[in-house]
Design an enzyme around this catalytic site. Structure first.
Site, short mmCIF file in Angstrom:
data_model
loop_
_atom_site.label_atom_id
_atom_site.label_comp_id
_atom_site.label_asym_id
_atom_site.label_seq_id
_atom_site.Cartn_x
_atom_site.Cartn_y
_atom_site.Cartn_z
N GLU A 94 39.29 53.15 35.13
CA GLU A 94 40.36 53.29 33.59
C GLU A 94 42.13 53.24 35.10
OE1 GLU A 94 39.02 55.49 34.49
OE2 GLU A 94 39.61 57.17 33.57
N ASP A 124 38.02 46.40 28.60
CA ASP A 124 38.27 45.35 29.54
C ASP A 124 39.32 44.60 28.28
OD1 ASP A 124 36.44 45.84 31.08
OD2 ASP A 124 35.24 43.94 31.24
N1 GTP Z 1 35.29 48.99 29.26
C1 GTP Z 1 35.64 49.29 31.11
N2 GTP Z 1 35.48 50.74 31.65
C2 GTP Z 1 35.77 51.10 32.83
C3 GTP Z 1 35.73 50.43 33.80
N3 GTP Z 1 36.02 51.16 35.00
C4 GTP Z 1 35.75 53.12 34.31
N4 GTP Z 1 35.28 52.32 32.94
C5 GTP Z 1 35.26 53.65 32.60
O1 GTP Z 1 36.17 54.83 31.83
C6 GTP Z 1 35.19 55.73 31.79
C7 GTP Z 1 36.51 56.61 32.28
O2 GTP Z 1 35.68 57.78 31.37
P1 GTP Z 1 36.27 59.54 32.12
O3 GTP Z 1 36.59 58.88 33.97
O4 GTP Z 1 35.32 60.34 32.10
O5 GTP Z 1 37.59 59.61 31.32
P2 GTP Z 1 38.19 59.56 30.19
O6 GTP Z 1 36.89 59.36 29.16
O7 GTP Z 1 38.79 58.53 30.77
O8 GTP Z 1 38.39 60.53 29.59
P3 GTP Z 1 39.81 61.36 30.40
O9 GTP Z 1 40.17 60.95 31.69
O10 GTP Z 1 39.58 63.17 31.14
O11 GTP Z 1 40.95 61.35 29.65
C8 GTP Z 1 34.14 55.37 32.06
O12 GTP Z 1 33.14 55.96 30.83
C9 GTP Z 1 34.39 54.11 32.91
O13 GTP Z 1 32.60 54.04 32.34
C10 GTP Z 1 36.29 49.77 33.58
O14 GTP Z 1 36.57 48.41 34.58
N5 GTP Z 1 35.77 48.64 32.55
#
Ligand code: GTP
Length: 361
Positions: free
Chosen positions: A278, A251
């Site tokens: 993200e 976060d």
């Molecule tokens: N800490 C945190 N993590 C989040 C939040 N929203 C989404 N995520 C995490 O962001 C990650 C996104 O993962 P993926 O969509 O697989 O993509 P990535 O690992 O960024 O890989 P690429 O996008 O392909 O580079 C997931 O593990 C979600 O749980 C948030 O508000 N806070």
């Protein structure tokens, strides 16, 4: 007539509802009944041969008494004014509302009770030919004797001709607390609506506001024949980062990336938002492909060169992939096409190795 006869007469007249008083030739009161002491109605005076005077006055009409009772016990300030707004009567509630006594208002006009900047409009609304008297209550700021102001609710009613009181009856009610409460409520509502459209983690506009802004800008660009660009920004390998440091530290990274994006969106009208997870989005009105690419590259470099050691000791390299779409909107299409294209470009940037910008026009 001797004194006993006068007493008897006074009692008899009181029974008939007539005021009666006897004074000696020096004007000193000798006898009077309750009704005579009652009020300021005109009396008829007879002078007896020995110089004593008899004053007889009609009993005040029931309606006068009732009006006085109501007005004098009302917490509202009741003011009767002439057509030229000269104050003819003011009830005792002046002290609470205006900080003065009713008699202090004599010789003044109702207009003088209204703060100068609202005076003309207030009079035009209630006391000109075009005004509809008796129209709903209205708030205005009253001028108090000590120069301070107070919110007051006014109701104006036209009085029938020949009523002996005045041309208008104006009821003034203290509205200070109500106004304060309304202001506090307005502020709370504004804060609530800001909260409802803001992402708590990054402080950026949330998805809801992004959708609304994109829609609005899309229609504006369609109308003006202007270009509109959209950037979709996604943090690379964020899952790995979360797994390594935990969700809470994740976060912290997201909040920091959000700030970098916001700091790099400086032109009025541009809007950076948290799209979800993200992923961030930036709407760039009036921007074509070249300008949007330039901005996206700036954003990418800003993230890649940021030192994140304030979040994790020793820092951690973070990069973003950015998909850009830009077009001059055409009737029949919608803003969804722009989102779709930016998403496709983002997918392309991921496939081509991340930490890069791709565009789809
Ligand atoms: N800490 C945190 N993590 C989040 C939040 N929203 C989404 N995520 C995490 O962001 C990650 C996104 O993962 P993926 O969509 O697989 O993509 P990535 O690992 O960024 O890989 P690429 O996008 O392909 O580079 C997931 O593990 C979600 O749980 C948030 O508000 N806070």
């Amino acid at each position: 007539m001797n004194e006993a006869d006068f007493h008897a007469l006074a009692q008899l007249l009181e029974g008939q509802g007539v005021g009666f008083a006897l004074t000696d030739h020096g004007g000193r009161a000798l006898i009077s009944n309750k009704l005579h002491r009652h009020g300021s109605l005109r009396s008829h005076t007879l002078t007896l041969n020995d110089g004593r005077r008899v004053a007889i006055m009609p009993r005040p009409a029931d309606t006068d008494i009732r009006f006085k009772l109501l007005a004098e016990h009302s917490t509202d300030l009741i003011v009767a004014v002439d057509a030229d707004l000269a104050i003819r009567y003011a009830s005792p509630a002046t002290s609470g509302l205006l900080g003065c006594l009713p008699q202090d208002l004599h010789g003044h006009t109702l207009a003088e009770l209204v703060v100068p900047e609202e005076r003309a409009a207030f009079i035009a609304r209630h006391f000109t030919k075009a005004a509809q008297h008796g129209r709903g209550p209205e708030l205005f700021r009253a001028l108090r004797r000590d120069g301070s102001t107070r919110w007051v609710e006014a109701r104006v009613a036209s009085l029938p001709p020949g009523n002996g009181l005045g041309d208008y009856l104006v009821t003034l009610r203290d509205a200070e607390q109500r106004k304060r409460a309304e202001e506090a409520l307005g502020q709370a509502n504004a804060e609530l609506s800001a909260l409802a459209s803001t992402d708590a983690l990054t402080g950026l506009p949330n998805r809801r506001q992004f959708d609304a802004t994109l829609q609005k800008e899309w229609y504006r660009a369609l109308r003006d024949g202007a270009p509109l660009a959209l950037m979709m920004i996604d943090v690379d390998h964020f899952k790995a980062l979360n797994d390594l440091f935990g969700h809470q530290t994740g976060d912290g990274f997201l909040a920091r990336v959000g700030r970098i994006i916001r700091d790099n969106v400086r032109r009025a009208g541009d809007m950076a938002a948290r799209y979800g997870g993200e992923e961030f989005a930036v709407v760039l009105p009036g921007t074509g492909a070249a300008g949007a690419l330039e901005m996206a590259e700036l954003m990418r470099r800003a993230v890649a060169s940021t030192d994140f050691s304030a979040i994790v000791e020793g820092g951690y390299p973070i990069s973003v992939s950015i998909g850009v779409a830009a077009s001059v909107p055409l009737a029949g299409a919608g803003s969804a096409a722009l989102v779709h294209n930016a998403d496709a470009a983002l997918y392309q940037a991921k496939r081509n190795g991340r930490n890069r910008v791709e565009i789809l026009q």
